[in-house]
Design a protein around this motif. Structure first.
Motif, PDB file in Angstrom:
ATOM      1  N   ILE A  89       0.955 -30.539  24.118  1.00  0.00           N
ATOM      2  CA  ILE A  89       2.228 -30.117  23.514  1.00  0.00           C
ATOM      3  C   ILE A  89       3.307 -30.022  24.594  1.00  0.00           C
ATOM      4  O   ILE A  89       4.436 -30.479  24.406  1.00  0.00           O
ATOM      5  CB  ILE A  89       2.069 -28.775  22.759  1.00  0.00           C
ATOM      6  N   LYS A  90       2.939 -29.452  25.752  1.00  0.00           N
ATOM      7  CA  LYS A  90       3.884 -29.318  26.861  1.00  0.00           C
ATOM      8  C   LYS A  90       4.356 -30.693  27.337  1.00  0.00           C
ATOM      9  O   LYS A  90       5.549 -30.917  27.562  1.00  0.00           O
ATOM     10  CB  LYS A  90       3.217 -28.542  28.003  1.00  0.00           C
ATOM     11  N   ALA A  91       3.415 -31.638  27.487  1.00  0.00           N
ATOM     12  CA  ALA A  91       3.767 -32.994  27.937  1.00  0.00           C
ATOM     13  C   ALA A  91       4.655 -33.693  26.907  1.00  0.00           C
ATOM     14  O   ALA A  91       5.623 -34.375  27.269  1.00  0.00           O
ATOM     15  CB  ALA A  91       2.502 -33.813  28.195  1.00  0.00           C
ATOM     16  N   CYS A  92       4.341 -33.513  25.629  1.00  0.00           N
ATOM     17  CA  CYS A  92       5.154 -34.118  24.565  1.00  0.00           C
ATOM     18  C   CYS A  92       6.566 -33.533  24.560  1.00  0.00           C
ATOM     19  O   CYS A  92       7.540 -34.265  24.360  1.00  0.00           O
ATOM     20  CB  CYS A  92       4.512 -33.900  23.200  1.00  0.00           C
ATOM     21  N   LEU A  93       6.669 -32.230  24.790  1.00  0.00           N
ATOM     22  CA  LEU A  93       7.977 -31.583  24.810  1.00  0.00           C
ATOM     23  C   LEU A  93       8.816 -32.088  25.985  1.00  0.00           C
ATOM     24  O   LEU A  93      10.006 -32.392  25.823  1.00  0.00           O
ATOM     25  CB  LEU A  93       7.798 -30.063  24.883  1.00  0.00           C
ATOM     26  N   GLU A  94       8.193 -32.200  27.156  1.00  0.00           N
ATOM     27  CA  GLU A  94       8.897 -32.733  28.338  1.00  0.00           C
ATOM     28  C   GLU A  94       9.355 -34.171  28.085  1.00  0.00           C
ATOM     29  O   GLU A  94      10.470 -34.561  28.438  1.00  0.00           O
ATOM     30  CB  GLU A  94       7.992 -32.685  29.572  1.00  0.00           C
ATOM     31  N   CYS A  95       8.489 -34.961  27.479  1.00  0.00           N
ATOM     32  CA  CYS A  95       8.807 -36.361  27.185  1.00  0.00           C
ATOM     33  C   CYS A  95       9.936 -36.451  26.163  1.00  0.00           C
ATOM     34  O   CYS A  95      10.871 -37.245  26.324  1.00  0.00           O
ATOM     35  CB  CYS A  95       7.543 -37.065  26.675  1.00  0.00           C
ATOM     36  N   LEU A  96       9.859 -35.636  25.141  1.00  0.00           N
ATOM     37  CA  LEU A  96      10.902 -35.584  24.110  1.00  0.00           C
ATOM     38  C   LEU A  96      12.265 -35.288  24.743  1.00  0.00           C
ATOM     39  O   LEU A  96      13.253 -35.973  24.474  1.00  0.00           O
ATOM     40  CB  LEU A  96      10.525 -34.505  23.085  1.00  0.00           C
ATOM     41  N   LYS A  97      12.308 -34.286  25.624  1.00  0.00           N
ATOM     42  CA  LYS A  97      13.560 -33.929  26.315  1.00  0.00           C
ATOM     43  C   LYS A  97      14.051 -35.086  27.182  1.00  0.00           C
ATOM     44  O   LYS A  97      15.240 -35.420  27.179  1.00  0.00           O
ATOM     45  CB  LYS A  97      13.355 -32.687  27.179  1.00  0.00           C
ATOM     46  N   ALA A  98      13.143 -35.695  27.944  1.00  0.00           N
ATOM     47  CA  ALA A  98      13.522 -36.795  28.833  1.00  0.00           C
ATOM     48  C   ALA A  98      14.046 -37.989  28.043  1.00  0.00           C
ATOM     49  O   ALA A  98      15.029 -38.620  28.431  1.00  0.00           O
ATOM     50  CB  ALA A  98      12.339 -37.207  29.698  1.00  0.00           C
ATOM     51  N   CYS A  99      13.394 -38.291  26.918  1.00  0.00           N
ATOM     52  CA  CYS A  99      13.836 -39.416  26.079  1.00  0.00           C
ATOM     53  C   CYS A  99      15.212 -39.150  25.478  1.00  0.00           C
ATOM     54  O   CYS A  99      16.054 -40.048  25.427  1.00  0.00           O
ATOM     55  CB  CYS A  99      12.829 -39.678  24.960  1.00  0.00           C
ATOM     56  N   ASN A 100      15.442 -37.919  25.033  1.00  0.00           N
ATOM     57  CA  ASN A 100      16.755 -37.586  24.471  1.00  0.00           C
ATOM     58  C   ASN A 100      17.847 -37.635  25.530  1.00  0.00           C
ATOM     59  O   ASN A 100      18.951 -38.113  25.274  1.00  0.00           O
ATOM     60  CB  ASN A 100      16.718 -36.216  23.786  1.00  0.00           C
ATOM     61  N   THR A 101      17.533 -37.186  26.739  1.00  0.00           N
ATOM     62  CA  THR A 101      18.489 -37.247  27.850  1.00  0.00           C
ATOM     63  C   THR A 101      18.785 -38.704  28.196  1.00  0.00           C
ATOM     64  O   THR A 101      19.947 -39.093  28.378  1.00  0.00           O
ATOM     65  CB  THR A 101      17.921 -36.510  29.090  1.00  0.00           C
ATOM     66  N   CYS A 102      17.740 -39.522  28.275  1.00  0.00           N
ATOM     67  CA  CYS A 102      17.887 -40.941  28.608  1.00  0.00           C
ATOM     68  C   CYS A 102      18.685 -41.669  27.524  1.00  0.00           C
ATOM     69  O   CYS A 102      19.593 -42.431  27.820  1.00  0.00           O
ATOM     70  CB  CYS A 102      16.496 -41.561  28.782  1.00  0.00           C
ATOM     71  N   PHE A 103      18.329 -41.419  26.282  1.00  0.00           N
ATOM     72  CA  PHE A 103      19.018 -42.011  25.133  1.00  0.00           C
ATOM     73  C   PHE A 103      20.525 -41.743  25.215  1.00  0.00           C
ATOM     74  O   PHE A 103      21.343 -42.655  25.127  1.00  0.00           O
ATOM     75  CB  PHE A 103      18.421 -41.413  23.852  1.00  0.00           C
ATOM     76  N   ASP A 104      20.859 -40.472  25.420  1.00  0.00           N
ATOM     77  CA  ASP A 104      22.262 -40.063  25.486  1.00  0.00           C
ATOM     78  C   ASP A 104      22.970 -40.691  26.687  1.00  0.00           C
ATOM     79  O   ASP A 104      24.090 -41.190  26.575  1.00  0.00           O
ATOM     80  CB  ASP A 104      22.343 -38.533  25.542  1.00  0.00           C
ATOM     81  N   ALA A 105      22.297 -40.693  27.843  1.00  0.00           N
ATOM     82  CA  ALA A 105      22.894 -41.261  29.057  1.00  0.00           C
ATOM     83  C   ALA A 105      23.052 -42.782  28.942  1.00  0.00           C
ATOM     84  O   ALA A 105      24.056 -43.338  29.410  1.00  0.00           O
ATOM     85  CB  ALA A 105      22.050 -40.904  30.274  1.00  0.00           C
ATOM     86  N   CYS A 106      22.086 -43.448  28.314  1.00  0.00           N
ATOM     87  CA  CYS A 106      22.174 -44.911  28.137  1.00  0.00           C
ATOM     88  C   CYS A 106      23.409 -45.287  27.309  1.00  0.00           C
ATOM     89  O   CYS A 106      24.040 -46.309  27.557  1.00  0.00           O
ATOM     90  CB  CYS A 106      20.924 -45.453  27.448  1.00  0.00           C
TER      91      CYS A 106
END
Length: 108
Positions: free
Chosen positions: A9-26
């Protein structure tokens, strides 16, 4: 919450945050068209991570299958993000790789 799910769950949450940050920055990059596949996979990856978290916290009977799919999507997203030099893409690739590894273990 089931303790065996905690790390995943912790790894999924970190990944979810990173993907949303990347998505927004892209979306802010000069050449958004060049980032299209990255953006698409960021969305897919964030969605499956959210679904995997939900599955684990509700003790869904398909947790293993969902985590296997999550690992596959995370691998694809990591592959795509790793192609780009942007810091947000590199951070996302790292979070995706870690999540894929933990989700894969969960699916066995």
């Amino acid at each position: 919450m089931n303790l065996k799910y905690e790390e995943c769950i912790k790894a999924c949450l970190e990944c979810l945050k990173a993907c949303n940050t990347c998505f927004d920055a892209c979306l802010q990059e000069d050449d958004v068209k060049m980032m299209a596949e990255c953006i698409r996979l960021d969305r897919a990856c964030a969605d499956i991570c959210a679904f995997a978290i939900q599955a684990m916290t509700s003790n869904n009977p398909f947790v293993k299958e969902i985590c296997q799919l999550c690992a596959e999507i995370c691998d694809r997203c990591a592959e795509e993000c790793a192609k780009h030099d942007h810091e947000h893409c590199q951070n996302c690739a790292e979070a995706c790789r870690k999540c894929a590894e933990v989700c894969h273990e969960m699916s066995l």
